[in-house]
Design a protein around this motif. Structure first.
Motif, PDB file in Angstrom:
ATOM      1  N   PHE A  28       0.851  -1.199   0.000  1.00  8.28           N
ATOM      2  CA  PHE A  28       0.000   0.000   0.000  1.00  8.28           C
ATOM      3  C   PHE A  28       0.883   1.244   0.000  1.00  8.28           C
ATOM      4  O   PHE A  28       2.092   1.182   0.258  1.00  8.28           O
ATOM      5  N   TYR A  29       0.237   2.368  -0.309  1.00  8.33           N
ATOM      6  CA  TYR A  29       0.875   3.673  -0.173  1.00  8.33           C
ATOM      7  C   TYR A  29      -0.230   4.674   0.139  1.00  8.33           C
ATOM      8  O   TYR A  29      -1.422   4.417  -0.082  1.00  8.33           O
ATOM      9  N   THR A  30       0.129   5.820   0.686  1.00 10.60           N
ATOM     10  CA  THR A  30      -0.865   6.847   0.986  1.00 10.60           C
ATOM     11  C   THR A  30      -0.185   8.208   1.035  1.00 10.60           C
ATOM     12  O   THR A  30       1.018   8.306   1.284  1.00 10.60           O
ATOM     13  N   PHE A  31      -0.978   9.236   0.750  1.00  7.40           N
ATOM     14  CA  PHE A  31      -0.516  10.625   0.811  1.00  7.40           C
ATOM     15  C   PHE A  31      -1.493  11.409   1.687  1.00  7.40           C
ATOM     16  O   PHE A  31      -2.702  11.123   1.718  1.00  7.40           O
TER      17      PHE A  31
ATOM     18  N   PHE B 246       3.465  11.122   3.820  1.00  7.49           N
ATOM     19  CA  PHE B 246       3.318   9.985   2.908  1.00  7.49           C
ATOM     20  C   PHE B 246       3.821   8.720   3.595  1.00  7.49           C
ATOM     21  O   PHE B 246       4.592   8.771   4.567  1.00  7.49           O
ATOM     22  N   ALA B 247       3.368   7.597   3.094  1.00 10.77           N
ATOM     23  CA  ALA B 247       3.787   6.303   3.656  1.00 10.77           C
ATOM     24  C   ALA B 247       3.693   5.241   2.566  1.00 10.77           C
ATOM     25  O   ALA B 247       2.858   5.319   1.658  1.00 10.77           O
ATOM     26  N   ILE B 248       4.564   4.249   2.663  1.00 10.74           N
ATOM     27  CA  ILE B 248       4.546   3.078   1.778  1.00 10.74           C
ATOM     28  C   ILE B 248       4.793   1.860   2.644  1.00 10.74           C
ATOM     29  O   ILE B 248       5.599   1.903   3.582  1.00 10.74           O
ATOM     30  N   GLY B 249       4.055   0.761   2.384  1.00  9.52           N
ATOM     31  CA  GLY B 249       4.163  -0.395   3.264  1.00  9.52           C
ATOM     32  C   GLY B 249       3.998  -1.708   2.538  1.00  9.52           C
ATOM     33  O   GLY B 249       3.537  -1.766   1.389  1.00  9.52           O
ATOM     34  N   ASP B 250       4.385  -2.783   3.233  1.00  7.81           N
ATOM     35  CA  ASP B 250       4.344  -4.140   2.689  1.00  7.81           C
ATOM     36  C   ASP B 250       3.909  -5.080   3.797  1.00  7.81           C
ATOM     37  O   ASP B 250       4.598  -5.209   4.820  1.00  7.81           O
TER      38      ASP B 250
ATOM     39  N   MET C 171      -2.744   4.150   9.832  1.00  9.17           N
ATOM     40  CA  MET C 171      -1.691   5.107   9.499  1.00  9.17           C
ATOM     41  C   MET C 171      -2.270   6.480   9.183  1.00  9.17           C
ATOM     42  O   MET C 171      -1.721   7.516   9.585  1.00  9.17           O
ATOM     43  N   GLU C 172      -3.369   6.513   8.440  1.00  8.39           N
ATOM     44  CA  GLU C 172      -3.958   7.807   8.090  1.00  8.39           C
ATOM     45  C   GLU C 172      -4.523   8.507   9.323  1.00  8.39           C
ATOM     46  O   GLU C 172      -4.430   9.731   9.448  1.00  8.39           O
TER      47      GLU C 172
END
Length: 662
Positions: A458-461, A471-475, A494-495
């Protein structure tokens, strides 16, 4: 309803239908009687054994014949070369006994050429005062051209025999020798070999020489006309192992045995080459690289000389007699087999008839016609047993087809639900924003390619106050539906944590405490969390077990940022997630990724790795170009290998806001 009724009728089989068949009723007994005629196979096996033995005998006989032919040719060539050597020695002796009259020397040269049909030219050189004081010497050459004779001096303006290699070798070494084939204007452009003999006075240092020229065609006349496809080929090798006589004009006088030995696979000709060097006979079997034919080759040194005869014979030619015998045996065997088939067909007809009927019914079953009548179920032999087995199989297939149809509907429904879940999952990912502040612009882009219908990456802004980008990126540790559910929970947590403000470390700690709750499956997620100030370029990064991001400098340099990682989210609550702080320069870019990039494997199980990752990053590129180029490089590397993990990329590019300043 009709099919269901038929299925029920075949569900129970009486006990008598499955009992053992008596031996006198079995198909095996009747087939064994007919197969007794198969004793003919013993004759066929015996024929093959005899043929194998005959092949070895024929090859051995062929080798003996080749050896005899090579010896005969070598003796013939030796006699021809020997006669030339005797002629040269006779001429040398005559020179010593006739004084030093030039006319007598000329007569001796003409006599040497006329007296031997193999000699086309003769040369006599005597140094001044070689025979007597004040003797002017002699240096003339006589060549035959049909019925005419040409005489020329070996010492004339622009030409001095003292400068020639053949003079220096003959006089310098003081021994007789045969030259390699050559041609020049003096030979009328015809190919010659020359025998050179030094002249001595009272066994002292040579004072001259005698040479006799032999046309190569005289040597070729020994072996006769032949081609590359001739079954038997006789070749002549010069002292330097050059092909003097060869079926191929392209190889004659141009190629040596040394070169051919290098061309033939597996070094098959090397034993011949060693034998020629050691002046001994030898034979080998090899595959001709030009004609692709197997050939037997034999070398035989010419007695009392450095010349060699090479005889080759096509292995197919040597085995022609065996081939003719084999064809006769095969013809007779085919006739016997035909008779055997006719006899067996008469014997097996009453047996194979019921089997053909069952085969016809089986064909209808394959086409889905399960109501086709099944014959011979009432028989008490193997045919009846097979028919009843078919009947039970028909019922089983009906039931299995129904189950397969039910499973297909279930799978179709599941695939539809997974497709909807994929759309929902992708919809949870926020689009990448473009932020402008303080004369700078921050552009972002992200890319996600799940390995399955749904995945755990996933990723988010999240924009703060129009000047900061969180921002974040995860696995997630698993793949498929479980990973997708944990991913949805992680991205939501996270958000929420990011919305509370604070640093990336605080966001990771808050998310870690929430994800530990109720995580009985012990799933976890690696996350890289960041906060970027658009106006100043200041960057904060914190990692929960995630791969370090890459910084692409404006000048093209690439480096991994030393972000110290804490534990992944979901397993424990860490006391501290170290924060890396730095500042991007205008034109710099940041790329974050999941291990689906670095651990992408090709068909040979080689990983893409970090070095290829850095090489695939384009300098001076926008975020979308960075992600697209890297994903394309991964796809090109893995080739036809199946995607082993989700692939996710997140890129940020910070630069001066040229458009906003206008």
């Amino acid at each position: 309803m009709a099919q269901a009724t038929g299925f029920a009728a075949t569900a129970v089989v009486p006990e008598r239908d499955v009992r053992a068949v008596p031996w006198y009723r079995s198909l095996r007994s009747r087939l064994l009687l007919g197969m007794a005629l198969g004793s003919v196979a013993v004759l066929v096996a015996a024929t093959l054994i005899v043929q194998a033995s005959a092949r070895e005998l024929l090859l051995s006989q062929s080798q003996r014949e080749i050896r005899a032919l090579a010896e005969q040719t070598a003796l013939g060539l030796g006699a021809k070369l020997g006669s030339v050597e005797v002629g040269a020695a006779t001429l040398a002796e005559a020179v010593h006994g006739v004084g030093h009259d030039p006319r007598t020397f000329a007569a001796l040269l003409h006599a040497a050429v006329k007296g031997d049909v193999d000699v086309a030219g003769a040369m006599l050189i005597l140094e001044p005062a070689a025979l007597a004081p004040g003797d002017p010497g002699y240096h003339w050459y006589v060549r035959r051209d049909g019925e005419r004779f040409h005489t020329q001096s070996m010492l004339s303006p622009g030409y001095d025999y003292h400068d020639q290699p053949w003079w220096r070798r003959t006089v310098g070494r003081g021994e007789a020798w045969w030259s390699e084939p050559y041609r020049n204007a003096a030979t009328g452009n015809e190919m010659f070999v020359t025998y050179n003999l030094p002249l001595r006075r009272d066994d002292a240092q040579p004072v001259g020489m005698v040479s006799l020229d032999v046309p190569v065609r005289r040597l070729a006349a020994l072996v006769g006309a032949q081609t590359l496809h001739s079954p038997v080929q006789r070749l002549v090798l010069s002292p330097e192992r050059l092909y003097v006589v060869h079926p191929s004009p392209a190889l004659e006088l141009r190629v040596s045995l040394d070169a051919r030995a290098r061309e033939v696979d597996n070094g098959a000709l090397r034993p011949l080459l060693e034998a020629v060097r050691e002046r001994r006979p030898a034979n080998v079997t090899y595959s001709d690289p030009v004609t692709r034919m197997r050939r037997i080759a034999m070398v035989q040194p010419v007695p009392h000389s450095a010349w060699t005869v090479l005889v080759t014979v096509s292995e197919r030619y040597a085995l022609d007699e065996l081939s003719r015998s084999t064809r006769a045996v095969i013809g007779g065997g085919l006739l016997a087999v035909l008779l055997l088939v006719l006899v067996l067909s008469l014997i097996a007809r009453p047996i194979t008839g019921p089997l053909l009927a069952l085969s016809d019914s089986a064909g209808h079953f394959v086409r889905g016609d399960f109501d086709w009548p099944l014959p011979h179920t009432e028989r008490s032999d193997e045919v009846g047993l097979l028919a009843r087995a078919f009947d039970r199989a028909r019922a089983s297939i009906r039931a299995q087809l129904g189950e397969i149809e039910r499973l297909a509907r279930s799978r179709q429904k599941l695939e539809s639900e997974l497709s909807i879940a994929r759309d929902i999952q992708l919809a949870m990912l926020h689009p990448a924003p473009v932020l402008r502040q303080g004369g700078h612009v921050l552009r972002a882009h992200a890319l996600l390619e799940p390995a399955k219908a749904v995945g755990g990456d996933f990723y988010t802004f999240f924009a703060r106050d129009g000047r900061q980008l969180w921002f974040a990126i995860g696995d997630v540790s698993d793949k498929g539906v479980p990973a997708a559910l944990f991913m949805a929970r992680t991205i939501t947590v996270m958000e929420v944590a990011a919305g509370l403000g604070g640093t990336p470390e605080q966001a990771l700690r808050a998310a870690a405490s929430r994800l530990v709750e109720g995580n009985d499956t012990c799933m976890f997620a690696t996350v890289l969390c960041g906060l970027m100030d658009v106006a100043s370029g200041e960057l904060q990064l914190a990692s929960a077990g995630h791969e370090s991001p890459v910084r692409v400098h404006a000048d093209g340099r690439r480096e991994f940022l030393p972000v110290q990682a804490g534990p992944p989210l979901g397993l424990e609550i860490a006391d501290h997630y170290p924060v890396w702080r730095g500042r991007l320069q205008p034109g710099d870019a940041l790329l974050a990724y999941t291990d689906g990039i670095s651990e992408a494997f090709d068909t040979r199980q080689q990983a893409f790795g970090e070095d290829r990752l850095l090489d695939a990053l384009l300098p001076d590129a926008n975020p979308q170009q960075l992600c697209t180029a890297l994903a394309g490089a991964v796809r090109g590397f893995v080739g036809g290998a199946e995607q082993s993990d989700d692939i996710t990329l997140l890129a940020l590019c910070w630069s001066l806001d040229v458009e906003g300043s206008r």
